[in-house]
Design an enzyme around this catalytic site. Structure first.
Site, mmCIF file in Angstrom:
data_model
loop_
_atom_site.group_PDB
_atom_site.id
_atom_site.type_symbol
_atom_site.label_atom_id
_atom_site.label_comp_id
_atom_site.label_asym_id
_atom_site.label_seq_id
_atom_site.Cartn_x
_atom_site.Cartn_y
_atom_site.Cartn_z
ATOM 1 N N ASP A 33 32.451 40.779 44.095
ATOM 2 C CA ASP A 33 33.367 39.649 43.882
ATOM 3 C C ASP A 33 32.822 38.434 44.618
ATOM 4 O OD1 ASP A 33 35.835 37.925 44.059
ATOM 5 O OD2 ASP A 33 36.785 39.695 43.198
ATOM 6 N N TYR A 143 39.803 29.753 26.804
ATOM 7 C CA TYR A 143 39.859 31.027 27.534
ATOM 8 C C TYR A 143 39.813 32.212 26.558
ATOM 9 C CZ TYR A 143 42.013 35.049 29.777
ATOM 10 O OH TYR A 143 42.293 36.322 30.213
HETATM 11 N N1 LIG Z 1 46.512 38.408 34.785
HETATM 12 C C1 LIG Z 1 46.784 38.587 33.486
HETATM 13 O O1 LIG Z 1 47.935 38.547 33.041
HETATM 14 C C2 LIG Z 1 45.647 38.888 32.534
HETATM 15 C C3 LIG Z 1 45.945 39.064 31.170
HETATM 16 C C4 LIG Z 1 44.912 39.355 30.299
HETATM 17 C C5 LIG Z 1 43.616 39.482 30.774
HETATM 18 N N2 LIG Z 1 43.343 39.292 32.086
HETATM 19 C C6 LIG Z 1 41.944 39.433 32.544
HETATM 20 O O2 LIG Z 1 41.916 40.329 33.632
HETATM 21 C C7 LIG Z 1 40.890 39.987 34.544
HETATM 22 C C8 LIG Z 1 41.430 39.946 35.952
HETATM 23 O O3 LIG Z 1 42.523 39.043 36.016
HETATM 24 P P1 LIG Z 1 43.324 38.807 37.368
HETATM 25 O O4 LIG Z 1 44.684 38.372 37.006
HETATM 26 O O5 LIG Z 1 43.155 39.984 38.267
HETATM 27 O O6 LIG Z 1 42.521 37.528 37.940
HETATM 28 P P2 LIG Z 1 41.970 37.214 39.403
HETATM 29 O O7 LIG Z 1 41.481 35.814 39.394
HETATM 30 O O8 LIG Z 1 42.950 37.622 40.433
HETATM 31 O O9 LIG Z 1 40.695 38.195 39.491
HETATM 32 C C9 LIG Z 1 39.406 37.846 39.028
HETATM 33 C C10 LIG Z 1 38.435 38.127 40.156
HETATM 34 O O10 LIG Z 1 37.103 37.861 39.715
HETATM 35 C C11 LIG Z 1 36.418 37.129 40.712
HETATM 36 N N3 LIG Z 1 35.378 36.350 40.032
HETATM 37 C C12 LIG Z 1 35.538 35.349 39.120
HETATM 38 N N4 LIG Z 1 34.338 34.897 38.709
HETATM 39 C C13 LIG Z 1 33.389 35.624 39.349
HETATM 40 C C14 LIG Z 1 31.968 35.637 39.343
HETATM 41 N N5 LIG Z 1 31.273 34.777 38.612
HETATM 42 N N6 LIG Z 1 31.324 36.530 40.136
HETATM 43 C C15 LIG Z 1 32.005 37.398 40.915
HETATM 44 N N7 LIG Z 1 33.348 37.438 40.951
HETATM 45 C C16 LIG Z 1 34.039 36.562 40.193
HETATM 46 C C17 LIG Z 1 37.485 36.287 41.400
HETATM 47 O O11 LIG Z 1 37.135 35.911 42.726
HETATM 48 C C18 LIG Z 1 38.681 37.251 41.384
HETATM 49 O O12 LIG Z 1 38.723 38.066 42.540
HETATM 50 C C19 LIG Z 1 40.313 38.656 34.051
HETATM 51 O O13 LIG Z 1 39.099 38.936 33.377
HETATM 52 C C20 LIG Z 1 41.363 38.142 33.073
HETATM 53 O O14 LIG Z 1 40.780 37.375 32.050
HETATM 54 C C21 LIG Z 1 44.329 38.994 32.989
#
Ligand SMILES: NC(=O)c1ccc[n+]([C@@H]2O[C@H](COP(=O)([O-])OP(=O)(O)OC[C@H]3O[C@@H](n4cnc5c(N)ncnc54)[C@H](O)[C@@H]3O)[C@@H](O)[C@H]2O)c1
Length: 329
Positions: A33, A143
């Site tokens: 991360d 997105y």
């Molecule tokens: N939260 C929702 O309702 C939801 C719904 C559909 C899909 N998603 C998908 O689920 C995944 C996780 O979502 P979340 O809510 O836990 O988001 P979040 O932002 O809490 O988690 C994403 C993590 O990825 C890390 N990150 C981002 N870019 C990075 C990179 N280039 N290198 C290394 N680390 C990186 C961030 O620091 C973060 O810890 C995402 O891919 C999102 O698109 C989330």
């Protein structure tokens, strides 16, 4: 020996709950991360490698240091619809190029199984609800498009390199761990439940619902809220499916039940025992009126099913937010 799983974005909201569930099921876990939105404190007992997927060497080194990685769960991405429309480059780079760098590192290391965080946003405004995986793909935001393009990149890596993958198209992730140790710490909060929690904790002056004139029973939008611990078990079921020889396939991960914004408000009032004022703002452009999942494929093929409903989502959210008003900060 237990299998080792690499979790990209494992310090984030859904990633950290999945790390915990993997550990509960005795998997070895390595987290990668860059902490742009993640928190070290969200991962208690697993090694965290701080690095950026946009740097190919940093992700490649993870596989060199951990040659026994047997599968990857890929959460790392940006996910704000509004921001994606203002900064498309940020989203295309991170969500697509980041995925390409991960796939190349997997190829070098001979790792062939990947579970991917996709989203119901790939369907845009669905023609039918509940939404099946056969619904036409027509994202309405940068997105959603970036996630669909990442799926397409994976389809090609499957076809030409044999990497098998499962995009899990989540609906709305919500809730927190039942012991309130981890939860949604994304700032600034944009999702309705954390926003409402911040309002109740006095961190916001007003609470708005966008639109009360939609053609739904109470006039507010309808979504499918899935408890984050149910999302966690879906990822492990998807990995098991791939390890058992399952072919690449997308799965909708939702409860199969639609909940309106006002139903959330009512449940929050009931669980917290607080009455509060709700204001109604204008509709948000591009918000689908109603969307919820048909999760039949995930139930039948993965043998997965959601265990929790709206009450557990609100109870765990309230417990998390009221004990961690500043998230992990
Ligand atoms: N939260 C929702 O309702 C939801 C719904 C559909 C899909 N998603 C998908 O689920 C995944 C996780 O979502 P979340 O809510 O836990 O988001 P979040 O932002 O809490 O988690 C994403 C993590 O990825 C890390 N990150 C981002 N870019 C990075 C990179 N280039 N290198 C290394 N680390 C990186 C961030 O620091 C973060 O810890 C995402 O891919 C999102 O698109 C989330």
């Amino acid at each position: 020996m237990s299998k080792k799983i690499l979790v990209t974005g494992g310090c984030g909201y859904i990633g950290s709950h999945t790390v915990r569930e993997l550990q509960r099921q005795n998997y070895d876990v390595v987290v990668f991360d860059n902490l742009v939105h993640g928190h070290l404190a969200a991962v208690e007992d697993a090694p965290v490698i701080i690095g950026d997927l946009l740097n190919p060497q940093e992700i490649r080194r993870v596989f060199v240091r951990h040659p026994d990685i047997a599968g990857v769960i890929h959460f790392a991405a940006y996910l704000e619809v509004g921001e994606s429309m203002e900064q498309p480059g940020k989203y295309f780079r991170n969500n697509i190029q980041g995925t390409v760098n991960l796939l190349e590192a997997m190829l070098d290391a001979g790792v062939k199984h990947l579970v991917f965080s996709s989203t119901c946003a790939v369907y845009g405004t669905p023609e039918r609800v509940p939404v099946t995986e056969e619904e036409p793909i027509k994202p309405e935001s940068v997105y959603g498009a970036s996630k669909r393009m990442a799926e397409q990149v994976m389809e090609w890596y499957d076809q030409v390199k044999g990497i098998r993958f499962t995009p899990l198209r989540y609906f709305n992730a919500a809730g927190a761990s039942f012991d309130a140790r981890i939860g949604d710490a994304y700032k600034p909060a944009t999702r309705i439940i954390p926003v409402l929690m911040e309002y109740l904790l006095g961190q916001r002056e007003r609470f708005f619902i966008n639109g009360d004139d939609y053609p739904t029973p109470d006039g507010t939008c309808i979504r499918d809220y899935i408890h984050v611990d149910d999302l966690a078990t879906a990822h492990i079921a998807a990995l098991d499916y791939l390890w058992d020889g399952g072919e690449s396939m997308a799965f909708n991960i939702g409860t199969g039940r639609g909940t309106s914004n006002m139903e959330i408000v009512d449940m929050v009032r009931e669980v917290t025992g607080r009455d509060f004022e709700v204001e109604f703002g204008p509709r948000r452009p591009g918000d689908p009126v109603r969307i919820w999942a048909d999760n039949t494929r995930a139930r039948e093929v993965l043998g997965w099913k959601p265990r929790y409903g709206l009450r557990e989502i609100i109870e765990t959210s309230w417990l998390w937010h009221s004990t961690h008003p500043d998230g992990f900060g």
